[in-house]
Design an enzyme around this catalytic site. Sequence first.
Site, PDB file in Angstrom:
ATOM      1  N   LYS A  65      27.302   2.449 -17.033  1.00 21.50           N
ATOM      2  CA  LYS A  65      26.834   2.497 -15.679  1.00 21.50           C
ATOM      3  C   LYS A  65      25.681   3.843 -15.454  1.00 21.50           C
ATOM      4  CE  LYS A  65      30.369   0.844 -12.778  1.00 21.50           C
ATOM      5  NZ  LYS A  65      31.128   1.034 -11.739  1.00 21.50           N
ATOM      6  N   ASP A 101      29.421   0.029  -5.440  1.00 24.18           N
ATOM      7  CA  ASP A 101      30.790   0.528  -5.458  1.00 24.18           C
ATOM      8  C   ASP A 101      31.243   1.189  -4.317  1.00 24.18           C
ATOM      9  OD1 ASP A 101      31.393  -0.441  -8.017  1.00 24.18           O
ATOM     10  OD2 ASP A 101      30.881   1.209  -8.952  1.00 24.18           O
ATOM     11  N   LYS A 151      38.542  20.824 -13.543  1.00 25.62           N
ATOM     12  CA  LYS A 151      37.976  21.440 -12.282  1.00 25.62           C
ATOM     13  C   LYS A 151      36.547  21.637 -12.339  1.00 25.62           C
ATOM     14  CE  LYS A 151      38.767  24.460  -8.587  1.00 25.62           C
ATOM     15  NZ  LYS A 151      37.457  25.149  -8.599  1.00 25.62           N
ATOM     16  N   LYS A 153      34.152  19.773 -13.274  1.00 30.85           N
ATOM     17  CA  LYS A 153      33.424  18.456 -12.815  1.00 30.85           C
ATOM     18  C   LYS A 153      33.451  18.249 -11.292  1.00 30.85           C
ATOM     19  CE  LYS A 153      34.179  14.625 -15.526  1.00 30.85           C
ATOM     20  NZ  LYS A 153      34.777  13.896 -16.588  1.00 30.85           N
ATOM     21  N   ILE A 220      41.947   2.944  -7.000  1.00 32.30           N
ATOM     22  CA  ILE A 220      40.844   2.059  -7.307  1.00 32.30           C
ATOM     23  C   ILE A 220      41.320   1.207  -8.757  1.00 32.30           C
ATOM     24  CG2 ILE A 220      39.103   3.549  -6.405  1.00 32.30           C
ATOM     25  CD1 ILE A 220      38.041   3.924  -9.185  1.00 32.30           C
ATOM     26  N   TYR A 222      43.183  -1.776 -10.602  1.00 33.92           N
ATOM     27  CA  TYR A 222      43.512  -2.770 -10.145  1.00 33.92           C
ATOM     28  C   TYR A 222      44.395  -3.459 -11.256  1.00 33.92           C
ATOM     29  CZ  TYR A 222      39.243  -4.246 -12.303  1.00 33.92           C
ATOM     30  OH  TYR A 222      38.168  -4.696 -12.943  1.00 33.92           O
TER      31      TYR A 222
HETATM   32  P1  ATR Z   1      35.199   6.303 -14.326  1.00 35.56           P
HETATM   33  O1  ATR Z   1      33.787   5.805 -14.023  1.00 35.56           O
HETATM   34  O2  ATR Z   1      36.224   5.371 -13.997  1.00 35.56           O
HETATM   35  O3  ATR Z   1      35.550   7.418 -13.066  1.00 35.56           O
HETATM   36  P2  ATR Z   1      35.213   8.293 -16.114  1.00 35.56           P
HETATM   37  O4  ATR Z   1      34.007   8.730 -15.475  1.00 35.56           O
HETATM   38  O5  ATR Z   1      35.411   8.374 -17.396  1.00 35.56           O
HETATM   39  O6  ATR Z   1      35.515   6.833 -15.521  1.00 35.56           O
HETATM   40  O7  ATR Z   1      36.392   9.227 -15.355  1.00 35.56           O
HETATM   41  C1  ATR Z   1      37.589   9.282 -15.584  1.00 35.56           C
HETATM   42  C2  ATR Z   1      38.397  10.203 -14.661  1.00 35.56           C
HETATM   43  O8  ATR Z   1      39.894  10.076 -14.945  1.00 35.56           O
HETATM   44  C3  ATR Z   1      38.114  11.646 -14.889  1.00 35.56           C
HETATM   45  O9  ATR Z   1      38.216  12.444 -13.601  1.00 35.56           O
HETATM   46  C4  ATR Z   1      39.275  12.340 -15.718  1.00 35.56           C
HETATM   47  O10 ATR Z   1      39.632  13.504 -15.667  1.00 35.56           O
HETATM   48  P3  ATR Z   1      38.628  14.584 -16.608  1.00 35.56           P
HETATM   49  O11 ATR Z   1      37.438  14.807 -15.928  1.00 35.56           O
HETATM   50  O12 ATR Z   1      39.476  16.074 -16.399  1.00 35.56           O
HETATM   51  O13 ATR Z   1      38.532  14.076 -18.183  1.00 35.56           O
HETATM   52  C5  ATR Z   1      40.322  11.433 -15.278  1.00 35.56           C
HETATM   53  N1  ATR Z   1      41.508  11.123 -16.188  1.00 35.56           N
HETATM   54  C6  ATR Z   1      41.413  10.250 -17.282  1.00 35.56           C
HETATM   55  N2  ATR Z   1      42.646  10.322 -17.889  1.00 35.56           N
HETATM   56  C7  ATR Z   1      43.467  11.128 -17.216  1.00 35.56           C
HETATM   57  C8  ATR Z   1      44.649  11.767 -17.584  1.00 35.56           C
HETATM   58  N3  ATR Z   1      45.611  11.180 -18.318  1.00 35.56           N
HETATM   59  N4  ATR Z   1      45.069  12.597 -16.408  1.00 35.56           N
HETATM   60  C9  ATR Z   1      44.220  13.302 -15.510  1.00 35.56           C
HETATM   61  N5  ATR Z   1      42.979  12.926 -15.488  1.00 35.56           N
HETATM   62  C10 ATR Z   1      42.622  11.851 -16.279  1.00 35.56           C
END
Ligand code: ATR
Length: 275
Positions: A65, A101, A151, A153, A220, A222
């Site tokens: 993306k 989205d 946090k 991010k 989100i 599914y």
């Molecule tokens: P997407 O495009 O689906 O948002 P992404 O950019 O990889 O995918 O983001 C994944 C999100 O899920 C992030 O907010 C990630 O948290 P971090 O920024 O701390 O990595 C969160 N995430 C993934 N696995 C997690 C877990 N086991 N517990 C809590 N948050 C998780």
Amino acid sequence: MRQYGILAYPAAHSRSPLMHNAAFKAMNIDAYYGVFEKKPEELEAFMREVLERPIDGLSVSLPYKESILKYLDQVEPAVQKIGAVNTVVNKEGKLYGFNTDWIGSNRALIEVVGDLTEKIVVILGAGGAARAVAYGALLAGAHVWIKNRTKEKADAIAVEFAEFFSTQIHSVPLGEMRTGDILINTTSGWTNGMEDWKEEMIADYINLDYLANYQAVMDIVYTPLITPLLETASEIGVNIITGDKMLLYQACEQFKLWTGEDAPLEVMSKALEAV
Ligand code: ATR
């Protein structure tokens, strides 16, 4: 025959081909939607193929993306703000990037809670999906609280988006609870076992006493359709919105971008349900 498809890795289990091919058929459009499962090292060659074959449009999913941006000639303002593309239109050899989205998430929310103006939306997660959902909510006049494991991010999104919108966006530290109207999970971490999820969720992300005050909870994710978060919300009487709604509505917008026609919603919804 026009050619479309999903670009992702992995892509084999995508539900988009079912929805879009059913829609093309129902609307008598001579087009086919396929699966382009490409590894990162294949992306450059594939983008050349898009122009040469040509391929008329793409749905773009993880992990492309953001990395697809450099292959595009032009992107809409929503893409510039969200920083991610989920739709490509090939118009006479020029590639245009869109993001549907946020339209999908707004439509899924509005269908259940009505107007989003002045609603407080709490978003869990700060990845690409969270950015799209936050963008949509802010554009519709909601206030946004964003909470993430990392946090920094969440802070970065809040600072960046605060510049563009008159409604408020703030990050919330893990462990700090906020009441709100709508809770949206965009993280991918809590979909497996109910027990794992409860431990983690209740501790840092959401306390059940707070959850009960929300008007609606959307996940989100599914697969599964009823995630542990939605199951818990539903048990305590909170409206739930499953992730397939956002998937369906973002696909309807893609269909419109590619064909100029309104998407056959019922047909696409049935195709999705049949999985
Ligand atoms: P997407 O495009 O689906 O948002 P992404 O950019 O990889 O995918 O983001 C994944 C999100 O899920 C992030 O907010 C990630 O948290 P971090 O920024 O701390 O990595 C969160 N995430 C993934 N696995 C997690 C877990 N086991 N517990 C809590 N948050 C998780």
